[in-house]
Design an enzyme around this catalytic site. Structure first.
Site, PDB file in Angstrom:
ATOM      1  N   HIS A  62      46.220  35.465  32.335  1.00  0.00           N
ATOM      2  CA  HIS A  62      47.303  35.972  31.426  1.00  0.00           C
ATOM      3  C   HIS A  62      48.400  36.393  32.015  1.00  0.00           C
ATOM      4  O   HIS A  62      48.447  36.657  33.465  1.00  0.00           O
ATOM      5  CB  HIS A  62      46.722  37.259  30.534  1.00  0.00           C
ATOM      6  CG  HIS A  62      46.743  38.660  31.428  1.00  0.00           C
ATOM      7  ND1 HIS A  62      47.896  39.200  31.713  1.00  0.00           N
ATOM      8  CD2 HIS A  62      45.699  39.203  32.390  1.00  0.00           C
ATOM      9  CE1 HIS A  62      47.501  40.473  32.399  1.00  0.00           C
ATOM     10  NE2 HIS A  62      46.202  40.262  32.758  1.00  0.00           N
ATOM     11  N   ASP A 170      48.983  42.374  38.427  1.00  0.00           N
ATOM     12  CA  ASP A 170      48.165  42.164  37.242  1.00  0.00           C
ATOM     13  C   ASP A 170      48.784  41.561  36.222  1.00  0.00           C
ATOM     14  O   ASP A 170      49.747  42.313  35.591  1.00  0.00           O
ATOM     15  CB  ASP A 170      47.614  43.471  36.911  1.00  0.00           C
ATOM     16  CG  ASP A 170      46.769  43.466  35.479  1.00  0.00           C
ATOM     17  OD1 ASP A 170      46.438  42.282  35.125  1.00  0.00           O
ATOM     18  OD2 ASP A 170      46.213  44.468  34.991  1.00  0.00           O
ATOM     19  N   GLU A 198      47.688  39.908  26.696  1.00  0.00           N
ATOM     20  CA  GLU A 198      46.440  40.397  27.073  1.00  0.00           C
ATOM     21  C   GLU A 198      46.266  41.785  27.405  1.00  0.00           C
ATOM     22  O   GLU A 198      45.374  42.490  26.681  1.00  0.00           O
ATOM     23  CB  GLU A 198      46.009  39.844  28.636  1.00  0.00           C
ATOM     24  CG  GLU A 198      44.562  40.093  29.020  1.00  0.00           C
ATOM     25  CD  GLU A 198      44.190  41.347  29.744  1.00  0.00           C
ATOM     26  OE1 GLU A 198      43.091  41.554  30.183  1.00  0.00           O
ATOM     27  OE2 GLU A 198      45.069  41.978  29.992  1.00  0.00           O
ATOM     28  N   ASP A 221      41.746  37.145  37.000  1.00  0.00           N
ATOM     29  CA  ASP A 221      42.366  38.398  36.389  1.00  0.00           C
ATOM     30  C   ASP A 221      42.363  39.400  37.841  1.00  0.00           C
ATOM     31  O   ASP A 221      41.560  39.370  38.759  1.00  0.00           O
ATOM     32  CB  ASP A 221      41.956  39.015  35.133  1.00  0.00           C
ATOM     33  CG  ASP A 221      42.959  39.854  34.445  1.00  0.00           C
ATOM     34  OD1 ASP A 221      44.033  40.194  35.327  1.00  0.00           O
ATOM     35  OD2 ASP A 221      42.761  40.274  33.407  1.00  0.00           O
ATOM     36  N   HIS A 309      48.689  48.733  37.006  1.00  0.00           N
ATOM     37  CA  HIS A 309      49.554  49.233  35.639  1.00  0.00           C
ATOM     38  C   HIS A 309      50.740  50.164  36.088  1.00  0.00           C
ATOM     39  O   HIS A 309      51.125  51.122  35.248  1.00  0.00           O
ATOM     40  CB  HIS A 309      48.520  49.610  34.810  1.00  0.00           C
ATOM     41  CG  HIS A 309      47.870  48.789  33.843  1.00  0.00           C
ATOM     42  ND1 HIS A 309      47.081  48.854  32.772  1.00  0.00           N
ATOM     43  CD2 HIS A 309      47.485  47.288  34.287  1.00  0.00           C
ATOM     44  CE1 HIS A 309      46.500  47.801  32.414  1.00  0.00           C
ATOM     45  NE2 HIS A 309      46.727  46.877  33.333  1.00  0.00           N
TER      46      HIS A 309
END
Lengths: 339, 345
Positions: A62, A170, A198, A221, A309
């Site tokens: 992704h 990510d 994603e 990933d 994140h």
């Protein structure tokens, strides 16, 4: 590898608004592939002819990233937002973001002006706003519009010894590994899908895989590492510098033991350094691909990243190379489709 | 001097409390010899003097602190650094924030945090305390021990950027914006000042308790002092009565410890010269170096000018350059007014 990761990390592509990163990847993949196109959802699909055209392999990485979406502008020109994907609001205060052509800062009133009670609790996203310097709603709306995404403004750079720091590692590291693997002729016909959305629930991967009807899919990933002091060993999930991360299940997929063994065998046979993830957390596109009509065998290769994140993730460049090597080994392997 | 470039140069350097040398060096370079005397005291205060024409002239001091909120390394745990606050950095900004660790070398770091996948909803409601966090520098344990011993200073890592409407955001605008105002006002008028000694104090250790100003004021021995610092600007989640309006001009302070005569002069000058200004009313110490200076010796008449700033003690402190401009204008006007006033005595 670092230069490629830096380019990808600094490009913008919050879920649903992947245009900038998609164009970057398109430019990198066109010379490496036989055909490149974008589907109706925005997935970038790159076809590379293999030695054996009887089977189709899908490589899903992704390309979207977590971020923010502007939902309202206050009378005094501050942008209210919602998070896109799983962002802990506690990593947002005091960060810079790019919104459209502007730079903004995420904040809330100064700590000096908070009450004792307010200081004890972490502010949630409703208390935060983006300040682009505008003085009124009208002025702000000249610069930006509702629904625009905001992406973290972080320089990607080498960090410590052999590590890299940046936003959106990510899954731009997965994208980098996929792009580099496309230097080699694969054994079977291969379709690279740089999937959208994603981070909002594996949305793009469904459409990406559906059109291709692959015989097998490989997902690359980035996953969460908590190899930090104060975290008990069994909660650390995986560690930086210990190679590619293999998993027997994650939040969206159970991998049949045959598939998982096949993946480990391939890594062992090719001398690739890997670790097995010790905690089930997060979910990847594999879940969306596995349960396509007819069912698809999926193998997933992950990479350990700290502070996932957040605006500043940290990962190992050596691990990224192991991820790339494993991806290459899988794509070169004629026995990949044996059961 | 272009104010954006000046602010960028001053804000992007690291001058944590107790280690302000790089700020002193930059300010010295920017002053470029336009003074009669300059000295640095044992604490690191930078004192600059433009002498009056006559020996018994009074002294007027301008103070702006040059240190910034920071942290200090306290030790090492599994290759990560433990640390504590030096001054009031907003603890809510720490998780996954970027810092610079100044040890035997300067090394970039990231403050640790648990990713959302591994934390509980309950945990995410709490703002973590500094003692629960570490700094990740990505180096092996032996290198960390060798390069970054306890006591190494840690500063926030952020560059100054221009936003819309002439506003800028970065770290350390508290109080490099004040230092810039003092510098610019001084350079505006210094050649015209003959009737009093004009001294500048770029002071250290303000963020750990207004400490540097105490020895600085003793070295300067002023009759009168103007402190220039930053203050809170209004955002819609704050209280209007506790804040100033960004973009509406310099804030003239009034408080029990401040000199009412100076306050009136500032206000009259601003009105007469149509300099945008606001009044900042405080009931106590003002939280600035004015509190260290006003009762030194037999007392120092002290005034306070402040630049409205949003998001104090974060890496995205934000000011409007027009407020810096009005601060410089009012301070320059005041220095020239004193030239006339001291000439008449």
């Amino acid at each position: 590898m670092f230069e490629l990761i830096k380019q990808l990390s600094e490009a913008r592509g919050v879920s649903g608004d992947e245009g900038e990163v998609r164009e970057l990847i398109r430019g990198l993949m066109e010379p490496r592939c036989d055909r490149v196109w974008t589907d109706r959802m925005g997935n970038l699909i790159c076809y590379k002819k293999g030695r054996d055209g009887s089977k189709r392999i899908l490589v899903d990485t992704h390309m979207d990233e977590v971020g923010l979406i502007v939902s309202y502008v206050t009378g005094d020109g501050l942008l209210k937002f919602q998070t896109v994907g799983g962002v802990d609001p506690r990593v947002l205060i005091g960060r810079k973001v790019r919104v459209g052509e502007r730079i903004g800062v995420i904040s809330t009133k100064a700590v000096h002006l908070t009450t004792e009670e307010e200081r004890k609790t972490a502010p949630d996203e409703q208390q935060l706003f983006i300040d682009i310097g505008a003085q009124s709603r009208e002025e702000a709306l000249k610069e930006i519009s509702l629904g625009q995404t905001a992406s973290f403004f972080t320089v990607c750079e080498r960090f410590g010894e052999g590590l890299v720091k940046g936003k959106a590692l990510d899954n731009r590291i997965g994208c980098a590994a996929a792009i580099r693997s496309a230097e080699h002729i694969p054994y079977y016909d291969t379709y690279y899908v740089f999937a959208v959305q994603e981070e909002v629930g594996l949305r793009g991967a469904y459409a990406g895989a559906y059109g291709i009807r692959p015989d097998l899919a490989v997902v690359a990933d980035v996953t969460t590492a908590a190899d930090l002091p104060g975290v008990p060993e069994h909660r650390r999930a995986c560690r930086l510098g210990e190679g590619a991360v293999l998993i027997f299940m994650e939040g969206s997929t159970l991998y049949p033991s045959g598939s998982y063994d096949k993946l480990k065998r391939c890594a062992e046979k090719n001398g690739i350094r890997f670790q097995e993830k010790e905690l089930v957390a997060g979910g990847v596109d594999a879940g969306a691909i596995q349960r396509q009509p007819g069912g698809v065998e999926v193998l997933t290769v992950e990479l350990a990243c700290r502070y996932l994140h957040s605006p500043a993730g940290v990962a190992s460049l050596a691990d990224a190379e192991e991820m790339e090597k494993l991806l290459c080994a899988l794509l070169a392997d004629p026995s990949l489709l044996e059961r | 001097m272009e104010t954006y470039q000046l602010l960028k140069e001053l804000c992007d350097l690291a001058a944590p409390s107790g280690r302000e040398r790089s700020a002193a060096e930059t300010l010295t370079r920017l002053l470029d010899g336009r003074f009669d005397r300059m000295e640095t005291d044992p604490l690191g205060n930078l004192l600059v003097e433009k002498r009056a024409a006559r020996a018994d002239a009074p002294t007027l001091l301008l103070d702006a602190h040059m240190d910034e909120v920071s942290f200090a390394v306290t030790g090492e745990k599994e290759g990560f650094l433990t640390f504590l606050n030096l001054g009031g950095v907003d603890p809510r900004i720490l998780m996954a924030n970027e810092v610079l660790v100044h040890g035997r070398e300067t090394v970039p770091g990231v403050v640790t945090c648990m990713p959302p996948h591994l934390s509980t909803a309950e945990e995410r409601k709490k703002a973590p305390a500094v003692k629960e966090l570490c700094i990740d520098v990505g180096l092996p344990q032996e290198r960390v021990r060798e390069l970054l011993p306890p006591g190494s200073a840690v500063t926030l890592r952020a560059e100054l950027h221009e936003l819309s409407s002439g506003r800028v955001a970065g770290k350390s605008l508290d109080n490099r914006a004040g230092a810039a105002a003092v510098l610019l006002a001084y350079l505006n008028v210094w050649e015209r000042i003959r009737n009093y000694n004009l001294k500048l104090l770029f002071s250290v250790q303000e963020e750990v308790g207004l400490r540097g100003a105490r020895t600085g004021v003793a070295a300067a021995e002023p009759e009168e002092c103007v402190v220039v610092d930053v203050t809170h600007a209004y955002t819609s989640d704050a209280r209007r009565e506790e804040t100033g309006m960004m973009g509406e001009g310099v804030m003239i302070g009034i408080a029990p410890i401040l000199d009412r005569g100076m306050f009136e002069t500032f206000r009259a000058l601003a009105q007469k010269q149509r300099i945008p200004h606001q009044i900042e009313v405080m009931n106590g110490s003002t939280g600035t170096n004015a509190f260290s200076i006003h009762n030194y010796g037999t007392g120092v008449r002290t005034g306070l000018l402040s630049i409205p700033l949003k998001y104090m003690h974060t890496s995205v402190e934000l000011i409007d350059r027009r407020d810096l401009r009005s601060t410089v204008d009012l301070l320059s006007a005041y220095l020239l007014e004193r030239e006339g006033a001291f000439g008449r005595v």
